[in-house]
Design a protein around this motif. Structure first.
Motif, PDB file in Angstrom:
ATOM      1  N   ASP A   1       0.835  -1.209   0.000  1.00 42.31           N
ATOM      2  CA  ASP A   1       0.000   0.000   0.000  1.00 42.31           C
ATOM      3  C   ASP A   1       0.868   1.258   0.000  1.00 42.31           C
ATOM      4  O   ASP A   1       2.096   1.174  -0.049  1.00 42.31           O
ATOM      5  CB  ASP A   1      -1.001  -0.026   1.163  1.00 42.31           C
ATOM      6  N   SER A   2       0.221   2.417   0.067  1.00 39.96           N
ATOM      7  CA  SER A   2       0.960   3.666  -0.079  1.00 39.96           C
ATOM      8  C   SER A   2       1.979   3.857   1.044  1.00 39.96           C
ATOM      9  O   SER A   2       3.056   4.409   0.823  1.00 39.96           O
ATOM     10  CB  SER A   2      -0.006   4.847  -0.152  1.00 39.96           C
ATOM     11  N   SER A   3       1.640   3.398   2.260  1.00 37.35           N
ATOM     12  CA  SER A   3       2.597   3.540   3.366  1.00 37.35           C
ATOM     13  C   SER A   3       3.844   2.718   3.091  1.00 37.35           C
ATOM     14  O   SER A   3       4.963   3.147   3.377  1.00 37.35           O
ATOM     15  CB  SER A   3       1.993   3.057   4.681  1.00 37.35           C
TER      16      SER A   3
ATOM     17  N   LEU B   1       5.019   1.878   0.176  1.00 33.49           N
ATOM     18  CA  LEU B   1       5.783   2.532  -0.889  1.00 33.49           C
ATOM     19  C   LEU B   1       6.610   3.661  -0.291  1.00 33.49           C
ATOM     20  O   LEU B   1       7.804   3.811  -0.580  1.00 33.49           O
ATOM     21  CB  LEU B   1       4.845   3.082  -1.962  1.00 33.49           C
ATOM     22  N   GLY B   2       5.987   4.437   0.578  1.00 40.30           N
ATOM     23  CA  GLY B   2       6.681   5.529   1.253  1.00 40.30           C
ATOM     24  C   GLY B   2       7.870   5.016   2.055  1.00 40.30           C
ATOM     25  O   GLY B   2       8.946   5.611   2.047  1.00 40.30           O
TER      26      GLY B   2
ATOM     27  N   VAL C   1      10.783   4.135  -0.197  1.00 41.11           N
ATOM     28  CA  VAL C   1      11.499   5.348  -0.624  1.00 41.11           C
ATOM     29  C   VAL C   1      12.343   5.893   0.519  1.00 41.11           C
ATOM     30  O   VAL C   1      13.482   6.308   0.319  1.00 41.11           O
ATOM     31  CB  VAL C   1      10.524   6.430  -1.133  1.00 41.11           C
TER      32      VAL C   1
ATOM     33  N   LYS D   1      16.355   6.686   0.774  1.00 41.61           N
ATOM     34  CA  LYS D   1      16.970   7.921   1.260  1.00 41.61           C
ATOM     35  C   LYS D   1      17.966   7.642   2.376  1.00 41.61           C
ATOM     36  O   LYS D   1      19.003   8.289   2.479  1.00 41.61           O
ATOM     37  CB  LYS D   1      15.896   8.898   1.747  1.00 41.61           C
TER      38      LYS D   1
ATOM     39  N   THR E   1       3.628   4.744 -10.374  1.00 40.49           N
ATOM     40  CA  THR E   1       4.237   5.877  -9.688  1.00 40.49           C
ATOM     41  C   THR E   1       5.660   6.144 -10.174  1.00 40.49           C
ATOM     42  O   THR E   1       6.402   6.913  -9.579  1.00 40.49           O
ATOM     43  CB  THR E   1       4.281   5.612  -8.165  1.00 40.49           C
ATOM     44  N   ARG E   2       6.032   5.464 -11.260  1.00 33.89           N
ATOM     45  CA  ARG E   2       7.367   5.630 -11.854  1.00 33.89           C
ATOM     46  C   ARG E   2       8.497   5.284 -10.901  1.00 33.89           C
ATOM     47  O   ARG E   2       9.627   5.719 -11.094  1.00 33.89           O
ATOM     48  CB  ARG E   2       7.575   7.054 -12.384  1.00 33.89           C
ATOM     49  N   MET E   3       8.190   4.534  -9.869  1.00 34.00           N
ATOM     50  CA  MET E   3       9.233   4.141  -8.930  1.00 34.00           C
ATOM     51  C   MET E   3      10.192   3.144  -9.592  1.00 34.00           C
ATOM     52  O   MET E   3      11.310   2.952  -9.124  1.00 34.00           O
ATOM     53  CB  MET E   3       8.623   3.523  -7.667  1.00 34.00           C
TER      54      MET E   3
ATOM     55  N   VAL F   1      13.146   4.932 -10.377  1.00 33.34           N
ATOM     56  CA  VAL F   1      13.890   5.440  -9.231  1.00 33.34           C
ATOM     57  C   VAL F   1      14.697   4.338  -8.557  1.00 33.34           C
ATOM     58  O   VAL F   1      15.801   4.560  -8.075  1.00 33.34           O
ATOM     59  CB  VAL F   1      12.899   6.065  -8.223  1.00 33.34           C
TER      60      VAL F   1
END
Lengths: 111, 388
Positions: free
Chosen positions: A54-56, A58-59, A62, A66, A90-92, A95
């Protein structure tokens, strides 16, 4: 949920279980934190078997990138299905360094 | 611990009184069951030592009465008995007595019985105190919970108040559906007229859901609106890029734990063209007037606030009057994928489009977002239809 092991000199975090979401993302980040603060700069995360993210999550992935920073590398292994769809949307995929199997990750490192 | 002694024989009453006094008990004496009952109604007794066979009210009968009555604390009952028959003993104990003591009285035995009595009474007092503490803690928690519930409801009202009120912007009519996973959510949306021949719209999905996602989505809503106000000189084509890049920068700078995905669009009302940015968000669905089926405006894009210098791509699409545009959050598309695994989203949505946006949203609500489906909701669900 997240198992760390060293295989031929490579630090690997394996995601056990098929869901990565808000409930286990903090644990993932804590693991990454532990490894980076003990000096690990080349890290592989094995997503084979993960069918939902889910979005969390994915965050968190990322954030892991970092934490590793520009001096290190983070390689994602075995991203497929809905997770792959999410990364593409999300084009990840542009990245992250993503490879299909652990062997590819090993080869990539020695090259 | 007050003691009640009940016996119809005066000598037994005397002996027990002496014993009680010696032991340091506060005690009262009754000469039969009825008198004992009257005293129990007047004063507080923790322990009752009572004879078995008595006129007016027997020991076991007194026991039954005591047990039926709700005293404010446990009353420990010892029956004195000359009976050696086990069957009688059992009957007596079934009447509610805690223990029995044989006659002729053996004071060592009585002491043992009293030892047990004390333990039980103390245990009961401890339990009662604990219960009181628990009840107080529970009441405090319940009070706080209700307060929080009210706070959330007020927050939900505030969040909904930000959502667009009208139905039309120039010749475009729009309608939306908004259902957060809890009272407040990480989604927000807008359709607004900016200035002559220029309208803007967006649907934002902040990562996660719940209170912190909601707080971020509310602040993003106001941030976007304020950024738009500054872009007086820019054209419809330039606006999405400027808005999304600015928001991206701000979120990255603030190092919040949330990022968001969004569709942000600017409509050139004169030339009938939409310029939009798809920032990691599910693809809009376009239903062209007269076509049999809707299509997805395919594309990919970086989310907002995740990568520092992310490059966002502005796309454009020309429209004709009567075309409909649907934007939504993944809460909606996830539910639809589960319900209709064999169809793509454009196919699923096609039947809902109608004469106007409000009708379309009604159709979505009544045919797709039915109770059975919404029961499976895990993420915030929001969507907006623009009838161009």
């Amino acid at each position: 949920m997240f198992e760390h092991e060293k295989v031929s000199g490579l630090d690997i975090i394996r995601v056990n279980g098929n869901r990565m979401d808000a409930s286990n993302s903090p644990e993932f980040l804590a693991q990454v934190d532990q490894l980076t603060s003990s000096g690990v700069s080349q890290l592989v995360v094995d997503f084979s078997g993960v069918s939902f993210m889910d979005s969390s999550a994915l965050g968190a992935t990322v954030s892991a990138l970092k934490k590793i920073g520009s001096k290190g590398t983070l390689t994602l292994v075995g991203v497929s299905g809905l997770v792959d769809d999410l990364f593409k949307l999300t084009r990840m995929d542009k990245v992250f360094h993503m490879v299909p199997t652990l062997e590819d990750a090993g080869l990539a490192r020695t090259a | 611990m007050k003691l009640l002694i009940v016996d119809d024989a005066p000598d037994v009453r005397l002996i027990l009184s002496h014993w009680a006094k010696k032991k340091g008990y506060e005690y009262r004496v009754a000469k039969d069951g009825e008198e004992a009952w009257a005293m129990l109604m007047e004063e507080d007794f923790h322990i009752v030592i009572s004879d078995w066979l008595m006129p007016k009210l027997s020991g076991p009968e007194l026991c039954e009465r005591i047990r039926k009555h709700e005293f404010s604390h446990y009353v420990y009952i010892v029956l004195l008995t000359g009976m050696s028959d086990t069957k009688d003993m059992i009957t007596g104990l079934n009447s509610g007595a805690d223990d029995y003591c044989n006659k002729p009285l053996n004071f060592e035995e009585l002491d043992v019985r009293m030892g047990t009595a004390h333990r039980v009474v103390e245990l009961e007092t401890t339990l009662e105190n604990k219960n009181e503490d628990l009840q107080q803690a529970y009441d405090a928690l319940d009070h706080m919970h209700q307060g929080l519930g009210r706070d959330l409801e007020n927050a939900a009202l505030l969040q909904r108040a930000l959502l667009p009120e009208g139905e039309k912007v120039s010749q475009i009519d729009y309608a939306w559906y908004y259902r957060p996973a809890i009272q407040v959510g990480g989604d927000t949306l807008q359709t607004a007229f900016l200035r002559d021949n220029l309208a803007v719209f967006y649907l934002v999905d902040v990562s996660g859901h719940g209170v912190s996602a909601a707080m971020m989505s509310i602040s993003l809503h106001t941030l976007i609106d304020s950024v738009e106000q500054e872009l007086v000189q820019l054209s419809a084509e330039e606006i999405p890029q400027r808005v999304v890049t600015t928001i991206n920068q701000k979120i990255v700078e603030l190092e919040l734990n949330h990022y968001c995905t969004m569709i942000y669009g600017a409509i050139d009302l004169k030339n009938h063209r939409i310029y939009y940015i798809q920032a990691g968000h599910p693809n809009p669905v376009l239903m062209r007037a007269g076509n049999a089926e809707a299509t997805e405006l395919e594309g990919t894009g970086f989310p907002v606030g995740l990568i520092e210098d992310a490059a966002f791509e502005t796309r454009s699409v020309d429209y004709k009057t009567g075309d409909s545009l649907l934007i939504y959050s993944d809460g909606f598309s996830d539910l639809m994928t589960d319900e209709f695994p064999d169809q793509n989203l454009a196919q699923v949505c096609t039947p809902c489009f109608g004469a106007n946006a409000a009708e379309a949203i009604s159709e979505f609500e009544n045919t797709l977002l039915i109770d059975g489906v919404m029961a499976k909701q895990e993420d915030d669900v929001s969507m907006m239809v623009l009838n161009l």
